[in-house]
Each structure stands twice: as structure tokens, then as C-alpha cells.
Scaffold this active site. Structure first.
Site, PDB file in Angstrom:
ATOM      1  N   LYS A  51      -0.525  34.637  46.211  1.00  0.00           N
ATOM      2  CA  LYS A  51      -1.350  35.787  45.559  1.00  0.00           C
ATOM      3  C   LYS A  51      -2.377  36.477  46.615  1.00  0.00           C
ATOM      4  CE  LYS A  51      -1.243  33.200  41.262  1.00  0.00           C
ATOM      5  NZ  LYS A  51      -2.062  32.176  40.390  1.00  0.00           N
ATOM      6  N   SER A  64      -2.814  31.275  34.604  1.00  0.00           N
ATOM      7  CA  SER A  64      -3.664  31.750  35.780  1.00  0.00           C
ATOM      8  C   SER A  64      -4.458  33.017  35.474  1.00  0.00           C
ATOM      9  CB  SER A  64      -3.135  31.726  37.108  1.00  0.00           C
ATOM     10  OG  SER A  64      -1.943  32.752  37.007  1.00  0.00           O
ATOM     11  N   VAL A 107      12.598  35.367  53.435  1.00  0.00           N
ATOM     12  CA  VAL A 107      11.790  35.084  54.424  1.00  0.00           C
ATOM     13  C   VAL A 107      12.517  34.444  55.311  1.00  0.00           C
ATOM     14  CG1 VAL A 107       9.899  35.153  52.840  1.00  0.00           C
ATOM     15  CG2 VAL A 107      11.337  32.850  52.921  1.00  0.00           C
ATOM     16  N   LYS A 125      15.178  31.783  55.107  1.00  0.00           N
ATOM     17  CA  LYS A 125      15.547  30.414  54.814  1.00  0.00           C
ATOM     18  C   LYS A 125      16.805  29.924  55.628  1.00  0.00           C
ATOM     19  CE  LYS A 125      14.916  30.501  50.514  1.00  0.00           C
ATOM     20  NZ  LYS A 125      14.391  31.889  50.250  1.00  0.00           N
TER      21      LYS A 125
END
Length: 804
Positions: A744, A701, A382, A384
Site C-alpha cells: 500500500k 481496510s 516481480v 519469482k
């Protein structure tokens, strides 16, 4: 406290009458007798010496004895109670003495010279307060002359003379005194009193009544002291020899320097030392570091350049002088310019950019502010690491990056001590030397992958580095002087926060970098990735054009990730294919559309499989969080005749297995309300499986997904293929909140999901999800599992349940 101290060691005083007669003259000692406790020495009969008394009570006792008859007893304190001894603390064998001269020094303090008269035995105490008075008996010390005792006497004299010869502390006059003494008792007492400072051994000789045993113990004492003295002389001789050689070498070097100075010449070492001193002056170190460096230069001047230690000391000085003690780059504090630089290098990442602009604003108002400790947390790819480099460029600072992945040795952070061969400073100091300034942007990459073993814990060493309250005096083991790290802008990166120790995580300001949406990936690919790959493959902009439709297809069907690393690889593959055509002359330019991708990348590797997977009851789609971003997972349930209960497979962790048990318990408890045969568990075994069985899975979850799959199986109702869900389930059917909502939701978007079921308490977390993602999706927020079932399950196809 008695505070009774000997000013000088008791000296033997020979009695002419006794020597002439060859024995001690019998002296009558009165009884009872005042007793003076001694804490640090023993007085033998016939010994004369001064005693100082700094206790008011015992000073009064000495004065009273001097007025009365000048007699008193001397007894050693045999315990550690030297301040307040009791009668039980005194040795029962002592020495009767006579006060020869008394001197009052001050109030409560006297000094007197006394002569030991004879050994005495204390038989009882008449008085213990304010001082001791005891009944005593004189001990008979007569010894018959014999050849054995004469031989022992000669041996003891010779050994004592040898001790005087090897011990520089003993004067030669003692040899004359011992040769003039003939009495057995007096010779033994004199030798022991002057041979050893051990009062315990002296007291043993004082208490020993057998002359033969006294001789043996005295000989043992003298032989031990001879051995100690000879060993001490050997050590001192070796030290003196080594020191004299160094002195000689130094003297010759100084002479050589004087000769060279007269001739106007300088040797290479002098030139090198002068250069080192100049570098030290130019480095503008801290006062502590400058003293350490100059001390090492002075050591070098005393050493030969061929010495092994020479290169070690020289390397240490060079490290000190090469560090940027006073070199600081000027910060670029134009907020608009910094913002333009960040926007040019990275798309989106608004939260991180906002924090950097806030730092620049505060820095502009307060120049001496301490640098923040940021942690960029998110899945791989991403941006960093590249973001850290962009921040350094925007601020006008140097950039240093070190990777901490797999580091297990604490010395990697703090350095090795100079006692080790090949010692070096730690990576922090090495990075600062490489940067050449004391305020770089310092990136500690992969901080979540630090290790720990017998060599130490590097994460603990980082506690000082990453604490603005402590790192202004960071001490590296190699340098052993403090270096100020408070101006350094530390940035750390991590894929997972759980593996970072709590104490270290507490020092970090965590900024999350979630995965990118399809729109963001499209923009990044067009603006950054494609341009970079065109340059890296030697192409020109007019050689290749990739349409938006082609890029979208690469994103959807050739990659499935939170970041853009694989996306860049696929674009690179397309560029290589075009470069081959350009190089062979088969084409001069290419326009790559979505239909052309098969020729460059092969068949698509990913596709939306939701509709194809949910074809029978018992299958539900869940959402999961992984270190690489969000992902979807399927939960499959089936039943078979039997009565073994619940079978769980798919390499699930303990928490996920407990969620499956909770889901089954809820379904059984509410079977009647759900339209399920209440006795189904007596007829069927239930098998719950989560595919991708080779991948470990855990977390609570998936509870609602498992409950939904079980309900679908047992009611024979299909789960909608465009619905995905996440949430923790309780036995009462409540749906509890979970984490990783944004990741998600992004995973659901990539998979083509239209409806996402979330816990009601996670509604606030949806604000962080981009509007471009939420615009084509419907979100249902639930509080109970009944709401999940109503939303996710289709109407029954047929009713196969027979109630009994």
C-alpha cells in the site's frame, strides 16, 4: 468348546442281513441317551466313519458310553454357538449311533469309529451339564414298496451315477455301492451324504419323514451338484487349454533359442532383452525397482513382440531405466560465488537471497540435509520464476519448471495406472527424467491456481511430494515403486496464499516478494531489461541510449504495476521503434529522452489524479491491496433529500459493505462532537460509492476512508489531496491494524501521495519498506478515527450547518 471334527467323510456300510431282507433291521436304542453335538457334519443311519473329539468333557462322555453300552446320540448344532452350545442350539432330530472302536489319543482328546443306527427325536433333556443327556424316541422309517417310489429310486440312482462321472472328487466305487442298495431310505441317505457338503441340506433330509419329499429334495440336491461340477469342469478345461497353448509356445521358443545358440545367432527380441537387462544394471536402481524391472523383462521373454501387452511392458521398463536413480549433480557450495550469481541475475530481493545463502551454508556443513520447500509469494512480474532459474544456476543444479495453473486431474501429479490406455507417469517423475538428476531445483509454478473436480484433488497429491518427511518414498501410480524426492529442491510460486489449502500451505516456507519501488525499477530497467531487449531486437549497445529521465517517465506515466513486466514491454516498444530507424537507414543511433517517448509509445496512460479528483467535500483517498500489488482507491459520498438511509455501490463485498455501515453508525453516534447536524439522516439519503465499479472489492481496510469521506461530506470540509489512509474502523472509533502495508505504501508513492495515515499497530510493518520510499513521505500513526479526521480534513470553508 466341543471341537468335534470329522477325520473323514462318513462312509456307507451295507448290512448283509438288511440287504437280504430288503429292509433295515430294527435295533432297540436305550433312553435316555448321551448326546454329542456336531458342528460341521451330519451322520446318517447306516453310515460308518471316524469322529475326533478334542473336548475334555465330551471325551469323558465318550469313554463312559463305551464302557456302558456303546450307544450315544449325534445332533447338529443349528446356531453359530459351536464353542458353548446350549440345549436350544441343538437340532431335535438326530441319529442314534454305536461306538465300534475307541482310541484315546491324549488327555482330553479321543477318536472313535461309530455306526449310525436310526433317526431319533429328542423329546427332552434330562441333563445339560457337564454334557447333554436326553430322552429320545426312535423314528419309524418303514416305507411300503410302490411303482412311484421305484421310479424315483431309479432316477435318483442314475442322477447320482452321473454326478460321480462328472465330479473328480467322488470315487467310482460309489456307483457300485448305490446300485447294490435297494432300500428307499438307505439309498436317499447314502446319496445325500456323498453329494453335498451343505450340512443344512443334509439336516433337512434327516428331519424329513415323508419318503416322497425326501426323494424330491435329494434329486434337487444331486441336480444342483451336477450343474456345479459341469460348470467347474468347463472352466478348468478352458484354463488348461489356454495354459497348454502357452506351454507349447514357450517350449517352441525355448527350442528356437537353443537352435539359435547352437548356430551362434540371436533374434531381435533376444538382443532387445539383453539390452534392457544391461540398462537395468547400469541404472543402479533401488532394490524394489530393479526387481520390478527384471520381472517385466521375464514377462517380455514369455510374450510375442506382436502382443499388445509387449509394448506396454517395454515402455514401463524404459521409464524405470531412464530415471536418475543414482545420478546427482555436485552442489556449488562457495557462498561468495553463489551470492555473486544471485546478485548478477536479480536486483534487491535481499530476504530471498539471504535464505538461499543460509541453505548453502547449512548444506556445506551437513551434506545429507533435506531440501527446503520454499514458496515465492508476490504480485505478477516481480521475478519469482526467473529467480528459481537463477537459484539453480547459483547452486550448479539442473532446473525443471512445471506450471500447475488450471491442473484439475490428480493423475497429473501421481500419474495414471498402467491399466489405462496411454498411461504415463505424473509431471513430477517426468520432470525428473527431463532433468537427468535426482537433485534438481524443481519449480512448481502457480500453485495457487490448482483446480479440483471429479477427477481428484491435485493439491492433496502434492501433500506427499512437498513433505520432506514423506517424499523419500514417493510412489507414482504408473511406476508403483518408491522414488526418493528428498534431494530435490522444491520451489513453488503463488500470487495469492488464500487459495492454497491450509494443509498444503503448512508445508511451505513462504518468502514474500513485494512490488518494486521506482528507484528499484529504474535500476532493474538499466541493468537487466534494456540490455535484454537490445539483444532480442538485434540492436547493438551503441545503437540506442535511453536516458534515466525517459525510463522514469515510462515507469510513472506508461505503467502502473508492482512488477516490471509491462515496463519491459514498453522498453521493447522503444527498441522496436529504434530498430526500424536503423533498418531503414534513417538513423545510425538514437538517444531517447523523455520528450521522445510520445513518438514511440503514444500519449501517457497514467498520471497523478489526486489533486484533480478531490475538488469537493465527500471524497477521500484510500489504499488497497490486490494480487497485482498495492493500489489507491477513492471513496465518494454524496447526499440527497430523502429518508431511505444508506445506498452503497461499486461492486463491494460483504465485509466492505459492513465497514460502510460501521462508518455511518460511528458518524451518527458522534455527530454532535464532529459538528454535524444530529438529524441529518432524517433529511438526507447518503450514497456511498467506490469508483471502478466493474472491479469487485472487499476487505475491512477501507473503513477509515469511508468514515473520513462521510465526515467530509456532512461537515463540508475537503479532504487533503496529498493524504491517503487505510485501517479498519470499529463502532467505538478505534482504528485496527491491516495487512499489506508495504504494497500500500508503494502504491501511495507511485500515486504521488505525501502523507500516509496508518494504524498505530502497523508501525512495525513499516520497517520492511525501503528507506528510499519513506524518505519523501510522512507517516501518521493513529489509534482513533478522530486523529484521522484531524490529519486528513482541511479547515471549514463555510459553516452551512444550522443547529435546531
Amino acid at each position: 468348546m466341543t471341537d468335534i471334527d470329522a477325520e473323514t467323510a462318513p462312509q456307507e456300510m451295507a448290512d448283509p442281513v438288511a440287504q437280504q431282507n430288503g429292509k433295515n433291521e430294527k435295533i432297540h436304542i436305550p433312553t435316555p441317551l448321551p448326546i454329542l453335538p456336531l458342528s460341521n457334519f451330519v451322520v446318517f443311519p447306516n453310515a460308518v466313519g471316524p469322529i475326533a473329539v478334542k473336548n475334555e468333557v465330551y471325551a469323558r462322555m465318550i469313554n463312559e458310553a463305551a464302557v456302558k453300552d456303546r450307544f450315544l446320540g449325534l445332533s447338529l448344532i443349528r446356531t453359530d454357538k459351536t464353542e458353548t452350545p446350549t440345549a436350544d442350539d441343538l437340532c431335535r432330530v438326530g441319529t442314534a449311533a454305536r461306538i465300534i472302536k475307541l482310541m484315546n489319543i491324549a488327555d482330553g482328546e479321543v477318536s472313535f469309529i461309530c455306526q449310525g443306527l436310526s433317526r431319533i427325536q429328542i423329546t427332552g433333556f434330562v441333563q445339560t451339564e457337564p454334557y447333554f443327556i436326553a430322552d429320545i424316541v426312535q423314528i419309524d422309517e418303514t416305507a411300503e414298496r410302490s411303482d412311484e417310489f421305484d421310479a424315483l429310486l431309479t432316477t435318483l440312482r442314475n442322477q447320482f451315477i452321473r454326478l460321480v462321472d462328472v465330479s473328480p472328487q467322488l470315487p467310482d466305487q460309489l456307483k457300485i455301492v448305490v446300485m447294490n442298495l435297494n432300500d428307499y431310505v438307505r439309498v436317499i441317505d447314502f446319496v445325500v451324504a456323498n453329494s453335498t457338503p451343505d450340512v443344512i441340506k443334509q439336516q433337512e433330509i434327516l428331519e424329513e419323514r415323508r419318503i416322497r419329499e425326501r426323494f424330491k429334495k435329494a434329486l434337487a440336491i444331486v441336480q444342483t451338484e451336477i450343474h456345479k461340477a459341469e460348470l467347474s469342469n468347463k472352466i478348468q478345461s478352458e484354463i488348461a487349454k489356454e495354459f497348454s497353448e502357452r506351454q507349447r509356445e514357450h517350449f517352441l521358443r525355448e527350442q528356437l533359442k537353443k537352435i539359435q545358440a547352437e548356430l551362434g545367432d540371436k533374434d531381435d527380441q533376444q538382443i532387445e532383452l539383453e539390452n534392457l537387462r544391461k540398462k537395468i544394471a547400469d541404472a543402479h536402481m533401488s532394490e524394489e525397482a530393479e526387481k520390478a524391472a527384471l520381472r517385466e523383462v521375464d514377462r517380455l521373454a514369455m510374450m510375442s513382440p506382436a502382443a499388445a501387452e509387449y509394448s506396454v511392458a517395454r515402455t514401463y521398463i524404459e521409464w524405470l531405466t531412464d530415471l536418475p536413480w543414482s545420478i546427482t549433480t555436485e552442489d556449488r557450495l562457495d557462498i561468495a560465488e553463489v551470492e555473486a550469481t544471485l546478485d548478477r541475475d536479480h536486483y534487491d530481493l535481499e530476504k530471498v537471497k539471504k535464505r538461499i545463502l543460509e541453505y548453502v551454508a547449512v548444506r556445506k556443513l551437513k551434506r545429507d540435509m533435506k531440501g527446503p520447500i520454499l514458496c515465492f509469494y508476490g504480485p505478477p512480474g516481480v521475478g519469482k520464476t526467473s529467480l528459481g532459474r537463477s537459484i539453480a544456476t547459483a547452486l550448479g543444479r539442473k532446473f525443471v519448471r512445471i506450471s500447475l495453473g488450471g491442473v484439475r486431474d490428480e493423475a497429473e501429479i501421481r500419474g495414471h495406472r498402467r491399466t489405462y490406455v496411454g498411461a504415463l507417469p505424473g509431471r513430477i517423475i517426468q520432470g525428473l527424467k527431463k532433468a537427468g538428476s535426482n537433485n534438481p531445483v524443481f519449480m512448481l509454478d502457480e500453485i495457487d491456481k490448482l483446480g479440483m473436480d471429479f477427477r481428484g484433488d491435485p493439491s492433496s497429491a502434492l501433500l506427499e511430494v512437498l513433505d520432506p518427511e514423506q517424499n523419500n518414498a514417493f510412489s507414482d501410480h504408473y511406476l508403483e515403486v518408491a522414488f526418493d524426492l528428498s534431494n530435490v529442491f522444491f520451489i513453488t510460486t503463488a500470487n495469492i496464499l488464500d487459495t492454497i489449502p491450509p494443509a498444503l500451505r503448512d508445508r511451505l516456507e513462504v518468502l514474500e516478494l513485494p512490488g518494486y519501488t521506482e528507484v528499484e525499477k529504474l535500476h532493474i530497467a538499466k541493468t537487466y531489461l534494456l540490455q535484454r531487449q537490445i539483444e532480442e531486437h538485434g540492436l547493438k549497445p551503441d545503437h540506442i541510449t535511453i536516458t534515466d529521465a525517459a525510463i522514469k517517465k515510462i515507469i510513472r506515466e506508461y505503467t502502473r504495476e508492482a512488477g516490471v513486466r509491462n515496463l519491459e514491454r514498453e522498453i521493447a516498444s522503444v527498441c522496436r521503434g529504434v530498430a526500424r530507424k536503423i533498418a531503414t537507414g534513417t538513423s545510425t543511433s538514437e538517444i531517447v529522452d523523455e520528450h521522445d517517448l510520445i513518438g514511440y509509445l503514444g500519449q501517457p496512460r497514467f498520471f497523478s489524479e489526486i489533486a484533480e479528483r478531490i475538488t469537493v467535500p465527500g471524497i477521500a483517498t484510500g489504499l488497497a491491496w490486490t494480487p497485482a500489488g498495492g493500489d489507491i482507491l477513492f471513496v465518494e459520498a454524496t447526499k440527497m433529500p430523502g429518508s431511505k438511509g444508506l445506498i452503497i455501490t461499486g461492486q463491494l463485498g460483504d465485509v466492505m459493505k459492513e465497514s460502510a455501515q460501521a462508518a455511518l453508525s460511528y458518524v451518527r453516534a458522534n455527530a454532535q462532537a464532529l459538528g454535524i447536524d444530529p438529524l441529518f439522516y432524517k433529511k438526507f439519503d447518503i450514497h456511498l460509492h467506490v469508483p471502478a465499479g466493474a472491479i469487485p472489492k472487499d476487505g475491512p481496510s477501507a473503513g477509515v476512508t469511508m468514515a473520513c469521506a462521510l465526515t467530509s461530506l456532512l461537515t463540508d470540509r475537503l479532504v487533503r489531496s496529498d493524504v491517503a489512509m487505510t485501517g479498519e474502523i470499529t463502532l467505538r472509533g478505534k482504528v485496527l491494524p491491516i495487512g499489506g502495508v508495504k504494497e500500500k505504501v508503494l502504491a501511495a508513492k507511485r500515486a504521488g501521495i505525501k502523507i500516509v495515515i496508518l494504524p498505530k499497530l502497523n508501525k512495525k510493518d513499516l520497517d520492511e519498506t525501503p528507506d528510499t520510499v519513506k524518505s519523501d513521505m510522512k507517516f501518521v500513526f493513529v489509534d482513533t478515527i478522530d486523529e484521522v479526521i484531524r490529519t486528513a480534513l482541511r479547515t471549514p470553508r463555510t459553516n452551512k450547518i444550522k443547529k435546531k
